[in-house]
Design an enzyme around this catalytic site. Structure first.
Site, PDB file in Angstrom:
ATOM      1  N   GLU A 116       0.820  -1.206   0.000  1.00 37.40           N
ATOM      2  CA  GLU A 116       0.000   0.000   0.000  1.00 37.40           C
ATOM      3  C   GLU A 116       0.857   1.262   0.000  1.00 37.40           C
ATOM      4  O   GLU A 116       0.492   2.275  -0.603  1.00 37.40           O
ATOM      5  CB  GLU A 116      -0.940  -0.004   1.207  1.00 37.40           C
ATOM      6  N   GLU A 136      -4.932  -8.844   3.233  1.00 41.86           N
ATOM      7  CA  GLU A 136      -5.536  -8.440   4.509  1.00 41.86           C
ATOM      8  C   GLU A 136      -6.804  -9.209   4.864  1.00 41.86           C
ATOM      9  O   GLU A 136      -7.073  -9.477   6.040  1.00 41.86           O
ATOM     10  CB  GLU A 136      -5.843  -6.934   4.501  1.00 41.86           C
TER      11      GLU A 136
END
Length: 720
Positions: A116, A136
């Protein structure tokens, strides 16, 4: 949680290279984030710095957020979450808004939070071995550092949803990273700007950063991009389809749907609104039961490699170079496939040419399936298949290091490990006529052996620790999660789960519908119910293993006639196209009304009468009746020291039997239900339906004392 750093070096070209240093995986910790933020701020202040490059040390960019942070937050260290989010949001804001370009130089893995951070950079350069992933959802949360907002703007909504949500179904199989995006695909998607060799990575990234600085290349800020986003109408259709698929793949889970809502917020209301919703959702999900359970699974899987009295002796694995497999049936061919896929030469022994050809053909079919799915090239297929040598005698066995056991002591060298894949038979019985019981070990694979992720290593009291170390090393090399357990009938996995089918048979004899039970177990989260599972393994195998349990645990085996009656009528399961279901040449299981006549015969022969209370049970009530006896048997496995850690049984239940990981594994789930409740229900059922349900002493004592079922016994504490 509080280690790691970044190091900054400024070159003569005016490019600052910031390197994440937190071996072995460069995970993102609070210290790493603080150091990263400090280095970025310094680079922006310094007049001799024109641009910056962010990379990772040791051939890996970043393994993502350190999950110890999630554990700390879940233990009510709520201040940690505030510091974490403030620091990361500050760092990504600095990157995104910086007046000097920052380029990510990605080698190896870039996962989760680490990946990210690269999305906030103005460009990304990767090596050919880079792997990009947002796993995630496997941990019960969503991307929380801008990934839900930046990724759709970089590669479009459809592809972004594939990357973010694909793991909503994958973590049901507990197979992380199987859908990580490779470098070439990432380049085609526009996720990375160039793919280069490892040697060229930093020099290319430096030049790219300078080109952006001097306006020779475009300056891309992900949150400002809209050219890759679909129209509002298309986006709505895509998001609704994603919701439907998520509900179908993981009906018991909320966080995939929350993730879709967060992505939609950014498209409808703008990226800043999306980021705000992402942060709120991430923080709430960290404290959810699903996240707590999946984080427990993550750390429990790591703990399986720590075996007291074995891995703490300082032993070094021997180099197993060649493997022999005796028997090319379904399991033997699967084991051989698992071995050759990981570069082990295999000798496959059969009794005659016909069986040998059939065994080789099964291996070919396993590999051809990978070719059809695009996971293996035809060239790789030929090379992998060449590792198998078929034989009809034992002459060549003198060369092997690992042998799937068939009493071949005199044919193998003295260092050869004799491993059996039996799923129930006591190792002592198998090795009683040999002189080398220290080399005999259980290597229990689960079918199909080349796909199922668990390897159960079974030790007798005579098994050498060196043999276990060697088999642990082989398990790691063939990419299996391993648990090491003691020796008994059924070992750990099959023993604790034999009541799964036994209870189902009792319920059917007492009036419940076969398919209602399977449906309830699937609703609970199992991949298949007990009757579909019996069809898969074969009713003959189910009956034979049942006889093993009857012989060894006669006081807690339910004696149904149903399976025997079906076998007598040649209904033996999926292989014969009819068992509890019918198949019509396809793998799709179709309920068969004809099964009812066998059910009625079984009820008549056992003298069981339908119980109206049982027939009225809802899915939750059925799941309790099916799984509480499994918990009861798992307690015995712990009490007897067959398994030392309850967390090993959690991993065994998930990886071996498909127990839903979002429930944390069988013992973790048991603790969430409570020993007192489980004990009370079993005691109630014992009165109504017999001693099959009688709570064991371990469960009774803990229910009375209020001690968690997963807490280690005194014996286990001494070993740990």
């Amino acid at each position: 949680m509080g280690k790691g750093r970044t190091v900054m070096e400024v070159g003569d070209d005016g490019v600052a290279v910031v390197t994440i240093v937190n071996p072995p995986a460069n995970v993102i910790t609070l210290d790493v984030v603080r150091s990263l933020k400090g280095n970025f701020e310094e680079a922006l202040r310094r007049n001799d710095v024109k641009a910056a490059v962010l990379t990772g040390n040791g051939g890996i960019f970043s393994g993502g957020l350190d999950l110890s942070i999630l554990r700390a937050i879940q233990k009510k260290e709520l201040e940690t979450i505030k510091v974490l989010f403030t620091s990361i949001c500050d760092a990504t804001d600095i990157i995104e808004a910086a007046e000097k370009p920052l380029v990510a130089a990605i080698d190896g893995l870039a996962l989760g939070g680490g990946f990210e951070i690269t999305l906030a950079c103005q460009a990304r350069i990767s090596t050919t071995r880079a792997r990009l992933s947002l796993p995630e959802l496997q941990h019960g949360v969503i991307p929380g550092f801008g990934g839900t907002q930046r990724l759709p703007r970089l590669i479009g909504l459809t592809k972004a949803l594939e990357m973010i949500l694909v793991d909503a179904s994958l973590f049901l199989l507990c197979h992380p990273l199987s859908k990580a995006i490779k470098a070439e695909e990432a380049h085609q998607l526009g996720l990375v700007d160039a793919v280069v060799s490892t040697e060229e990575l930093l020099s290319t990234a430096r030049c790219w950063a300078l080109d952006i600085c001097e306006s020779r290349r475009p300056w891309d800020r992900a949150l400002s991009k809209t050219d890759r986003l679909e129209s509002a109408e298309e986006a709505r259709e895509i998001l609704n389809l994603a919701r439907t698929q998520a509900q179908k793949q993981a009906p018991n889970l909320k966080h995939p749907l929350i993730c879709i809502d967060v992505i939609e917020e950014g498209i409808v209301s703008g990226p800043q609104a999306g980021l705000q919703k992402e942060t709120i959702a991430f923080q709430e999900l960290i404290l959810s039961n699903t996240c707590k359970r999946l984080v427990h699974v993550f750390f429990s899987q790591r703990e399986t490699t720590k075996i007291p009295g074995i891995t703490d002796l300082g032993l070094i694995p021997s180099n197993v170079r060649k493997v022999a497999v005796v028997g090319g049936g379904l399991m033997g061919s699967g084991i051989a496939t698992a071995m050759i896929l990981n570069h082990y030469p295999v000798i496959l022994k059969e009794v005659d040419k016909k069986f040998l050809i059939a065994g080789i053909d099964r291996i070919k079919a396993n590999l051809q399936s990978l070719v059809r799915k695009g996971k293996m090239t035809k060239e790789k297929y030929e090379k992998t298949l060449s590792l198998v040598t078929g034989v009809l005698d034992y002459e060549i066995f003198k060369e092997v290091d690992l042998q799937v056991f068939a009493d071949l002591e005199r044919h193998c060298p003295s260092h050869c490990i004799l491993a059996t894949n039996t799923s129930t038979i006591d190792l002592t019985l198998i090795g009683q006529k040999t002189n080398c019981q220290n080399r005999i070990v259980g290597a229990h694979f689960f079918s199909p052996a080349h796909i199922m992720p668990l390897l159960e290593i079974v030790c007798s009291k005579l098994t050498s620790p060196q043999v276990v170390i060697d088999l642990l090393d082989v398990g790691k090399k063939i990419k299996k999660t391993t648990i090491v357990v003691g020796n008994c009938t059924g070992f750990a996995v099959n023993r604790m789960f034999f009541p799964y089918t036994q209870t189902a048979l009792l319920l059917v004899d007492r009036g419940m519908d076969v398919y209602k039970i399977d449906h309830a177990c699937k609703e609970f989260g199992m991949p298949v119910g007990p009757f579909r599972l019996a069809d898969l393994v074969g009713l003959g195998v189910a009956l034979a293993t049942g006889m093993q349990y009857l012989e060894n645990f006669p006081d807690r085996v339910y004696k149904s006639m149903l399976v025997s009656l079906m076998i007598e009528d040649k209904r033996t399961g999926e292989a014969s196209q009819k068992g509890f279901y019918k198949y019509d040449g396809k793998r799709k299981a179709i309920p068969d009304p004809d099964v009812m006549k066998y059910v009625e015969m079984s009820r008549s022969m056992t003298g069981a009468t339908p119980d109206p209370e049982l027939v009225k049970l809802d899915d939750e009530g059925i799941a309790e009746m099916v799984f509480f006896p499994v918990i009861n048997e798992a307690c015995r496995v712990l009490d007897e020291g067959i398994a030392v850690k309850a967390s090993d049984l959690d991993i065994a239940s998930i990886f071996g039997m498909g127990f839903p990981p979002y429930r944390g594994g069988i013992m973790h789930w048991a603790d969430s239900v409570g020993a007192a409740h489980i004990h009370g229900k079993l005691s109630e059922w014992e009165v109504k339906y017999g001693q099959f349900f009688r709570p064991c002493s371990y469960l009774s004592e803990r229910a009375i004392g209020g001690v968690p079922l997963s807490a280690p016994t005194e014996q286990a504490k001494a070993r740990l």
